[in-house]
Design an enzyme around this catalytic site. Structure first.
Site, PDB file in Angstrom:
ATOM      1  N   SER A 193       6.050   3.357   8.945  1.00  9.85           N
ATOM      2  CA  SER A 193       4.895   4.070   9.481  1.00  9.85           C
ATOM      3  C   SER A 193       4.608   3.708  10.934  1.00  9.85           C
ATOM      4  CB  SER A 193       3.678   3.838   8.588  1.00  9.85           C
ATOM      5  OG  SER A 193       2.588   4.645   8.984  1.00  9.85           O
ATOM      6  N   HIS A 194       3.460   3.109  11.192  1.00 14.22           N
ATOM      7  CA  HIS A 194       2.995   2.813  12.543  1.00 14.22           C
ATOM      8  C   HIS A 194       3.497   1.464  13.050  1.00 14.22           C
ATOM      9  CE1 HIS A 194       0.352   1.173   9.537  1.00 14.22           C
ATOM     10  NE2 HIS A 194      -0.117   0.304  10.402  1.00 14.22           N
TER      11      HIS A 194
ATOM     12  N   ASP B 163       2.083   8.982  14.898  1.00 14.79           N
ATOM     13  CA  ASP B 163       2.696   7.664  14.747  1.00 14.79           C
ATOM     14  C   ASP B 163       4.176   7.739  14.393  1.00 14.79           C
ATOM     15  OD1 ASP B 163       2.281   8.648  12.163  1.00 14.79           O
ATOM     16  OD2 ASP B 163       2.135   6.628  11.323  1.00 14.79           O
TER      17      ASP B 163
ATOM     18  N   ASP C 287       2.474  10.758  10.114  1.00 17.53           N
ATOM     19  CA  ASP C 287       1.373  11.029   9.185  1.00 17.53           C
ATOM     20  C   ASP C 287       0.000  10.625   9.725  1.00 17.53           C
ATOM     21  OD1 ASP C 287       1.568   8.283   8.945  1.00 17.53           O
ATOM     22  OD2 ASP C 287       1.844   8.264   6.761  1.00 17.53           O
ATOM     23  N   ARG C 288      -0.060   9.999  10.890  1.00 13.95           N
ATOM     24  CA  ARG C 288      -1.345   9.616  11.467  1.00 13.95           C
ATOM     25  C   ARG C 288      -1.627  10.432  12.734  1.00 13.95           C
ATOM     26  NH1 ARG C 288      -2.635   3.377  10.254  1.00 13.95           N
ATOM     27  NH2 ARG C 288      -1.436   3.169   8.348  1.00 13.95           N
TER      28      ARG C 288
ATOM     29  N   LYS D 269       9.933   3.884   0.624  1.00 12.36           N
ATOM     30  CA  LYS D 269       9.015   4.190  -0.470  1.00 12.36           C
ATOM     31  C   LYS D 269       9.532   5.393  -1.234  1.00 12.36           C
ATOM     32  CE  LYS D 269       5.741   7.299   1.871  1.00 12.36           C
ATOM     33  NZ  LYS D 269       4.297   7.599   2.073  1.00 12.36           N
TER      34      LYS D 269
ATOM     35  N   ASP E  64       6.033   7.791  11.628  1.00 12.81           N
ATOM     36  CA  ASP E  64       6.561   8.746  10.646  1.00 12.81           C
ATOM     37  C   ASP E  64       5.782  10.056  10.613  1.00 12.81           C
ATOM     38  OD1 ASP E  64       4.296   7.582   9.478  1.00 12.81           O
ATOM     39  OD2 ASP E  64       5.090   7.769   7.454  1.00 12.81           O
TER      40      ASP E  64
ATOM     41  N   LYS F 173      -0.876  12.171   4.233  1.00 10.64           N
ATOM     42  CA  LYS F 173      -1.638  12.472   5.439  1.00 10.64           C
ATOM     43  C   LYS F 173      -0.696  13.130   6.439  1.00 10.64           C
ATOM     44  CE  LYS F 173      -1.528   7.498   6.561  1.00 10.64           C
ATOM     45  NZ  LYS F 173      -1.316   6.922   5.220  1.00 10.64           N
TER      46      LYS F 173
ATOM     47  N   THR G 150       0.819  -1.210   0.000  1.00 11.53           N
ATOM     48  CA  THR G 150       0.000   0.000   0.000  1.00 11.53           C
ATOM     49  C   THR G 150       0.851   1.258   0.000  1.00 11.53           C
ATOM     50  OG1 THR G 150      -1.716  -1.182   1.207  1.00 11.53           O
ATOM     51  CG2 THR G 150      -1.846   1.212   1.221  1.00 11.53           C
TER      52      THR G 150
END
Length: 547
Positions: free
Chosen positions: A117-118, A281, A285-286, A130, A283, A380, A18
């Site tokens: 990420s998370h 989170d 973005d959340r 990425k 990185d 995000k 994703t």
């Protein structure tokens, strides 16, 4: 500068998910593994001499070592300018902004972001990589598919012997034909936030006794939150907890939800709770938003931001449109209809919002997985969402709970929950999805728990900008009364499979807006588990996480 061509063989598992390629850290530490994937990315990105590559990550274990390798490979592949955050650090939204803004006014051609990420970090945790394109957003599927194909046939990669360089010293360093520019990872992002939000109003709110707590979870957002919340907005020192990024995130799981951000949740639901709580989170973005003893679901958060956008300077002229991922609740759809603006339903993955943002067709977008953003970047953005909420609270003079309950009274409430089953054996997870697909033709017209199924499908999306088609994006059961059940395999894990089950029911009766979510959705939860035979296929009696 000596360039070496190193023979290699392809790895069978280098197909991005994703949001990039995520694996266990020790997988990336294998000889040639990182190098193979980076070479495939650089081959497809095809940066020309003079173009800029942005590079940085969330500081998790192996971040520095990977950056050193990527800089040497960039030099060997003819890239002449790399911009990296000091210490190798850049939050994902800050990296997106830096790509779009560039250095000295010249936008970058793209960027490599190192993060899972998370997901947990550390030597026994996860790592990820990425590529973001020149618009600042995650590379589209057509690009990542080409990277996977290239990686599957790679026979060699290039790496250069360059002088020793220091990631902790600001300024430019000459490495043969490459200029490495180390920049402050926080400053440009903080300035962008100052241009979007009414910081004076938020500063006055905090000065008036409004208490907040921000949990950075020992992840990348710590330095950003300290600079903005404590230094620029005047929140007391210590407002930001777990503020120092650590390679293993302090041994925690940097996912801002009710399960993993337990320290923050306990404080916000305690006897001496502050007025506002938030977390971000790994990185950055959340986001998770909490009021005093009150949790704001991500789907409700997106709807509230859309309904109140004109209270914020950066959006005072109104919204061009909104978008949500398919599993996200339809709460924002109701707001969009009231505002008379388009609302788009996309597959999960921020890259699907990119075309809509670039075409000017939307201004806000969000996913139920604690991700919200806008046209200010192409990712995000956790801290942006926190500031948006603080700006709304300051403008309305109401608490978080009052704002959300007022929203429900005006627009109705979408009761919503997500069940996550993590680390499920891939074969069992595939059996769940196959069993559901086998029922798609027979489910419409059936009555389940007193609700009639109006539609059952495997969601497919045609991009309204470029016509690209994405199929098999999740199984949907849609009911005549507006309720929904969605089943989807997540692409963000690194071991086994994660099954996510999303359950939603809309309520407009003012007498039923304050129900307990679990009670309101109990019948649909039972339908979901029965139709999918999830417990039978997986052997799991309970989900790993309930949101």
């Amino acid at each position: 500068m000596v360039v070496k061509t190193v023979p290699t063989s392809p790895f069978a598992d280098q197909r991005p998910g994703t949001s990039g390629l995520r694996k266990r850290t020790n997988v990336f530490q294998q000889p040639h593994y990182l190098e193979n994937f980076v070479q495939a990315v650089l081959d497809e990105a095809a940066l020309q001499p003079g173009q800029t590559l942005v590079l940085g990550g969330d500081g998790r274990f192996h971040n520095r070592e990977a950056i050193h390798t990527i800089v040497r490979m960039a030099a060997a592949n003819g890239i002449t300018h790399v911009v990296v955050g000091r210490g190798g650090l850049l939050s994902t939204p800050a990296a997106s902004h830096l790509i779009r803004r560039g250095v000295r006014g010249q936008p970058a051609a793209g960027g490599i972001i190192l993060s899972a990420s998370h997901n947990p970090g550390g030597a026994d945790g996860d790592f990820g990589i990425k590529y973001n394109t020149g618009n600042g957003g995650p590379a589209p599927e057509v690009f990542t598919n080409r990277v996977a194909e290239r990686a599957a046939s790679l026979s060699a990669y290039r790496v250069a012997d360059v002088p020793v360089f220091d990631l902790d010293v600001l300024g430019a360093q000459t490495l043969g034909t490459l200029t490495l520019e180390v920049v402050d990872p926080v400053a440009a992002y903080a300035d962008l936030m100052a241009a979007l939000f009414d910081l004076e109003a938020i500063r006055a709110l905090l000065a008036g006794g409004f208490a907040l707590r921000f949990d950075a979870m020992h992840a990348i957002t710590g330095p950003y939150a300290v600079e903005i919340l404590e230094r620029r907005l005047g929140a007391p020192a210590g407002t930001v907890i777990n503020a120092v990024p650590l390679p293993d995130f302090g041994g925690g799981h940097p996912d801002p939800n009710l399960t993993y951000a337990h320290e923050l949740v306990e404080e916000l639901f305690g006897d001496h709770a502050p007025d506002f709580g938030a977390a971000s989170d790994g990185d950055g973005d959340r986001n998770m938003i909490l009021g005093r003893r009150f949790f704001v679901t991500p789907s409700d958060s997106l709807a509230v931001l859309a309904a109140n956008a004109t209270l914020v300077p950066g959006y005072r002229d109104g919204l061009a449109g909104v978008a949500r991922s398919m599993p996200t609740s339809a709460a924002v759809d109701v707001v969009a209809e009231r505002l008379g603006i388009p609302c788009f339903e996309t597959p999960t993955g921020w890259k699907f919002f990119g075309n809509l943002l670039d075409a000017g067709r939307i201004s806000l977008c969000g996913e139920e997985s604690f991700g919200t953003g806008s046209n200010h970047v192409r990712e995000k953005d956790g801290l942006w969402a926190v500031l948006f909420w603080l700006n709304i609270v300051a403008a309305r003079g109401e608490s978080v709970e009052q704002i959300v309950r007022g929203h429900w009274a005006e627009y109705g409430r979408n009761y919503y929950t997500r069940y996550d089953y993590e680390g499920v054996p891939t074969e069992a997870a595939n059996a769940v999805m196959a069993g559901l697909r086998a029922q798609l033709d027979s489910l419409p017209g059936r009555t389940l728990a007193g609700r009639v199924v109006s539609q059952a499908d495997d969601f497919a999306y045609t991009d309204p900008v470029d016509g690209a088609v994405s199929r098999r994006q999740g199984i949907r059961l849609l009911f005549q009364d507006g309720a929904r059940i969605v089943f989807r395999l997540s692409g963000t894990g690194t071991e086994g499979a994660t099954i996510r089950v999303y359950i939603e029911s809309r309520e407009t009766d003012v007498e039923r807006l304050g129900l307990d979510t679990a009670s309101a959705l109990a019948d649909l939860v039972n339908v979901a588990l029965t139709v999918s035979a999830l417990r039978e296929h997986t052997g799991r009696s309970e989900p790993t996480v309930v949101t």
